[in-house]
Enzyme design. Structure first.
Site, PDB file in Angstrom:
ATOM      1  N   ASN A  20      -2.720  10.459   3.317  1.00  0.00           N
ATOM      2  CA  ASN A  20      -1.751  10.864   4.351  1.00  0.00           C
ATOM      3  C   ASN A  20      -1.837  12.376   4.578  1.00  0.00           C
ATOM      4  O   ASN A  20      -1.950  13.133   3.619  1.00  0.00           O
ATOM      5  CB  ASN A  20      -0.328  10.493   3.914  1.00  0.00           C
ATOM      6  N   LYS A  35     -10.495   0.711  10.996  1.00  0.00           N
ATOM      7  CA  LYS A  35     -11.128   1.786  10.222  1.00  0.00           C
ATOM      8  C   LYS A  35     -12.177   1.229   9.257  1.00  0.00           C
ATOM      9  O   LYS A  35     -13.219   1.840   9.033  1.00  0.00           O
ATOM     10  CB  LYS A  35     -10.064   2.579   9.471  1.00  0.00           C
ATOM     11  N   SER A  59      -8.922   6.276   6.943  1.00  0.00           N
ATOM     12  CA  SER A  59      -7.580   6.473   6.371  1.00  0.00           C
ATOM     13  C   SER A  59      -7.466   5.704   5.056  1.00  0.00           C
ATOM     14  O   SER A  59      -8.150   4.712   4.854  1.00  0.00           O
ATOM     15  CB  SER A  59      -6.535   5.951   7.359  1.00  0.00           C
ATOM     16  N   SER A  60      -6.569   6.151   4.194  1.00  0.00           N
ATOM     17  CA  SER A  60      -6.407   5.500   2.883  1.00  0.00           C
ATOM     18  C   SER A  60      -5.720   4.143   3.018  1.00  0.00           C
ATOM     19  O   SER A  60      -5.628   3.392   2.054  1.00  0.00           O
ATOM     20  CB  SER A  60      -5.575   6.395   1.963  1.00  0.00           C
ATOM     21  N   HIS A 117       4.574  10.114  11.206  1.00  0.00           N
ATOM     22  CA  HIS A 117       4.531   9.810   9.768  1.00  0.00           C
ATOM     23  C   HIS A 117       5.769  10.410   9.104  1.00  0.00           C
ATOM     24  O   HIS A 117       6.518  11.173   9.711  1.00  0.00           O
ATOM     25  CB  HIS A 117       3.253  10.404   9.150  1.00  0.00           C
ATOM     26  N   ARG A 141       3.596   8.598  -1.954  1.00  0.00           N
ATOM     27  CA  ARG A 141       2.551   8.995  -1.027  1.00  0.00           C
ATOM     28  C   ARG A 141       1.854  10.257  -1.525  1.00  0.00           C
ATOM     29  O   ARG A 141       2.486  11.159  -2.079  1.00  0.00           O
ATOM     30  CB  ARG A 141       3.127   9.257   0.376  1.00  0.00           C
TER      31      ARG A 141
HETATM   32  O1  GFB Z   1       4.234   8.039   6.680  1.00  0.00           O
HETATM   33  P1  GFB Z   1       4.613   6.619   7.000  1.00  0.00           P
HETATM   34  O2  GFB Z   1       5.171   6.340   8.347  1.00  0.00           O
HETATM   35  O3  GFB Z   1       3.322   5.723   6.862  1.00  0.00           O
HETATM   36  O4  GFB Z   1       5.672   6.071   5.913  1.00  0.00           O
HETATM   37  P2  GFB Z   1       2.588   5.032   5.629  1.00  0.00           P
HETATM   38  C1  GFB Z   1       5.550   6.410   4.589  1.00  0.00           C
HETATM   39  C2  GFB Z   1       6.803   5.974   3.853  1.00  0.00           C
HETATM   40  O5  GFB Z   1       7.862   6.871   4.256  1.00  0.00           O
HETATM   41  C3  GFB Z   1       7.306   4.557   4.194  1.00  0.00           C
HETATM   42  C4  GFB Z   1       9.008   6.130   4.562  1.00  0.00           C
HETATM   43  O6  GFB Z   1       7.764   3.962   3.007  1.00  0.00           O
HETATM   44  C5  GFB Z   1       8.457   4.827   5.142  1.00  0.00           C
HETATM   45  O7  GFB Z   1       9.441   3.813   5.116  1.00  0.00           O
HETATM   46  N1  GFB Z   1       9.874   6.883   5.483  1.00  0.00           N
HETATM   47  C6  GFB Z   1      11.096   7.356   5.172  1.00  0.00           C
HETATM   48  C7  GFB Z   1       9.600   7.212   6.748  1.00  0.00           C
HETATM   49  N2  GFB Z   1      11.664   7.953   6.237  1.00  0.00           N
HETATM   50  C8  GFB Z   1      10.735   7.873   7.244  1.00  0.00           C
HETATM   51  C9  GFB Z   1      10.757   8.330   8.586  1.00  0.00           C
HETATM   52  O8  GFB Z   1      11.730   8.896   9.099  1.00  0.00           O
HETATM   53  N3  GFB Z   1       9.628   8.108   9.329  1.00  0.00           N
HETATM   54  C10 GFB Z   1       8.530   7.478   8.795  1.00  0.00           C
HETATM   55  N4  GFB Z   1       7.433   7.308   9.574  1.00  0.00           N
HETATM   56  N5  GFB Z   1       8.487   6.999   7.504  1.00  0.00           N
HETATM   57  C11 GFB Z   1       0.630   4.977   7.363  1.00  0.00           C
HETATM   58  C12 GFB Z   1      -0.126   3.904   8.109  1.00  0.00           C
HETATM   59  O9  GFB Z   1       1.415   4.291   6.384  1.00  0.00           O
HETATM   60  O10 GFB Z   1      -0.227   5.862   6.689  1.00  0.00           O
HETATM   61  C13 GFB Z   1      -1.140   4.503   9.019  1.00  0.00           C
HETATM   62  O11 GFB Z   1       0.801   3.111   8.842  1.00  0.00           O
HETATM   63  C14 GFB Z   1      -1.952   5.554   8.323  1.00  0.00           C
HETATM   64  O12 GFB Z   1      -1.958   3.484   9.452  1.00  0.00           O
HETATM   65  C15 GFB Z   1      -1.107   6.532   7.584  1.00  0.00           C
HETATM   66  O13 GFB Z   1      -2.806   4.939   7.430  1.00  0.00           O
HETATM   67  C16 GFB Z   1      -1.942   7.506   6.827  1.00  0.00           C
HETATM   68  O14 GFB Z   1       2.034   6.055   4.720  1.00  0.00           O
HETATM   69  O15 GFB Z   1       3.422   3.966   5.039  1.00  0.00           O
END
Ligand code: GFB
Length: 313
Positions: free
Chosen positions: A166, A141, A108-109, A180, A210
């Site tokens: 992502n 990872k 993962s990135s 996510h 992202r």
């Molecule tokens: O996709 P996400 O959960 O993971 O969050 P990451 C990305 C961004 O979206 C964060 C915002 O800044 C969150 O605060 N966000 C806004 C939300 N609304 C929401 C929502 O309703 N749900 C979620 N989930 N986020 C992951 C890693 O990081 O990326 C994993 O934790 C993995 O390990 C994955 O690497 C690819 O992109 O921040």
């Protein structure tokens, strides 16, 4: 890899694994081996040993992992570390022990430093502190990458690692606490529309950016690497374009045709400010993505309406 090669897809029920199975089926591969986690707990060393001893797969796509969004990663820190270390260590070691011809490990990135220069080149790995919310997952990872490198160096194993950005697409996880951002927002806007809610809560400030890659592109890139790449260096996989969370929310709002407002809940974490991948190495190998975000989002929303929306009502 031939159409009748014995190909094991670890994690076939997940979004990534199921996309890889679909892509292999398109290639008319006739010997795709799959096991549910009930049939084969990849965290259990003895079960994995027995499976490889009996089945002797020739090619392995290691897409099995405990995955989740920012909240899940930050809540289940021990599980994200233990489950992923056990799954990958068992599969990689048995792939060596039972003579697998080639294995592709998917990471993962989030393995890159939180404040890494952008876009992130493969050589930036371990050059700085990790983002705290997903440090356990990232450490696991990174260990998988290093294990593939070490088994290549010591035993001559043809083990390749790829680091996707992502991902989104069919068969994603729509649980609002574990998923996510993209699937979470699709579901939130859908539910707000049908329930006439005045606003949709978006976590964080909306400022983080992202890069979002459709899982069918990832599956195609994974097959490409399995067929055409056998280098020690791991390979970034993405689209080379990123979007702010606010812009993503506005785009999903448009696609869902929701008319209400966005509310940014800054009590929730932003996580890494940006994690755009440098794809020059992937491009030099001859692969580029095909599915642009808006097109991919529309298809993913159609899939959500057809296969997921009913689960929550
Ligand atoms: O996709 P996400 O959960 O993971 O969050 P990451 C990305 C961004 O979206 C964060 C915002 O800044 C969150 O605060 N966000 C806004 C939300 N609304 C929401 C929502 O309703 N749900 C979620 N989930 N986020 C992951 C890693 O990081 O990326 C994993 O934790 C993995 O390990 C994955 O690497 C690819 O992109 O921040």
């Amino acid at each position: 890899m031939k159409k009748d090669s014995k190909i094991y897809v670890a994690g076939h029920r997940g979004m990534v694994g199921s996309a890889i199975v679909r892509r292999l089926q398109r290639e008319e591969c006739v010997n795709i081996i799959i096991r549910t986690s009930k049939e084969l707990d990849l965290r259990n060393q003895r079960e994995v040993e027995n499976f490889f001893q009996e089945i002797r797969p020739e090619y392995v796509f290691l897409a099995a992992a405990k995955v989740g969004g920012i909240l899940a990663n930050n809540t289940y820190r021990a599980e994200f570390l233990y489950d992923n270390l056990m799954i990958q260590s068992n599969v990689i070691h048995c792939a060596y022990k039972y003579g697998v011809k080639k294995l592709l490990f998917l990471g993962s990135s989030c393995i890159y430093p939180k404040m890494s220069p952008q876009p992130m080149k493969e050589e930036y790995l371990l050059s700085g502190y990790l983002e705290s919310t997903n440090e356990p997952y990232a450490i696991a990872k990174i260990t998988g990458i290093k294990m593939c490198e070490a088994y290549r160096a010591q035993y001559g194993c043809h083990f390749v690692s790829a680091m996707p950005t992502n991902l989104y697409g069919p068969n994603d996880n729509y649980d609002l606490n574990h998923s996510h951002v993209l699937p979470a927002l699709l579901r939130k806007f859908y539910e707000a529309k049908i329930n006439n809610q005045p606003n949709v809560v978006v976590w964080g400030t909306g400022k983080p950016r992202r890069e979002l890659m459709h899982v069918d592109d990832l599956a195609d890139a994974s097959l490409f690497l399995m067929q055409h790449y056998d280098g020690e260096k791991f390979v970034n996989m993405g689209t080379g374009k990123d979007i702010s969370i606010r812009e993503l929310a506005e785009l999903i709002k448009k696609i869902v045709c929701y008319k209400g407002e966005l509310f940014f809940d800054t009590s929730k974490p932003d996580g890494t400010p940006r994690k755009l991948l440098d794809l020059s190495y992937l491009y030099s190998l001859g692969w580029r993505h095909k599915i642009e975000l808006e097109e991919g989002l529309i298809h993913t929303y159609e899939d959500f309406l057809k296969n997921q929306a009913g689960k929550y009502f």
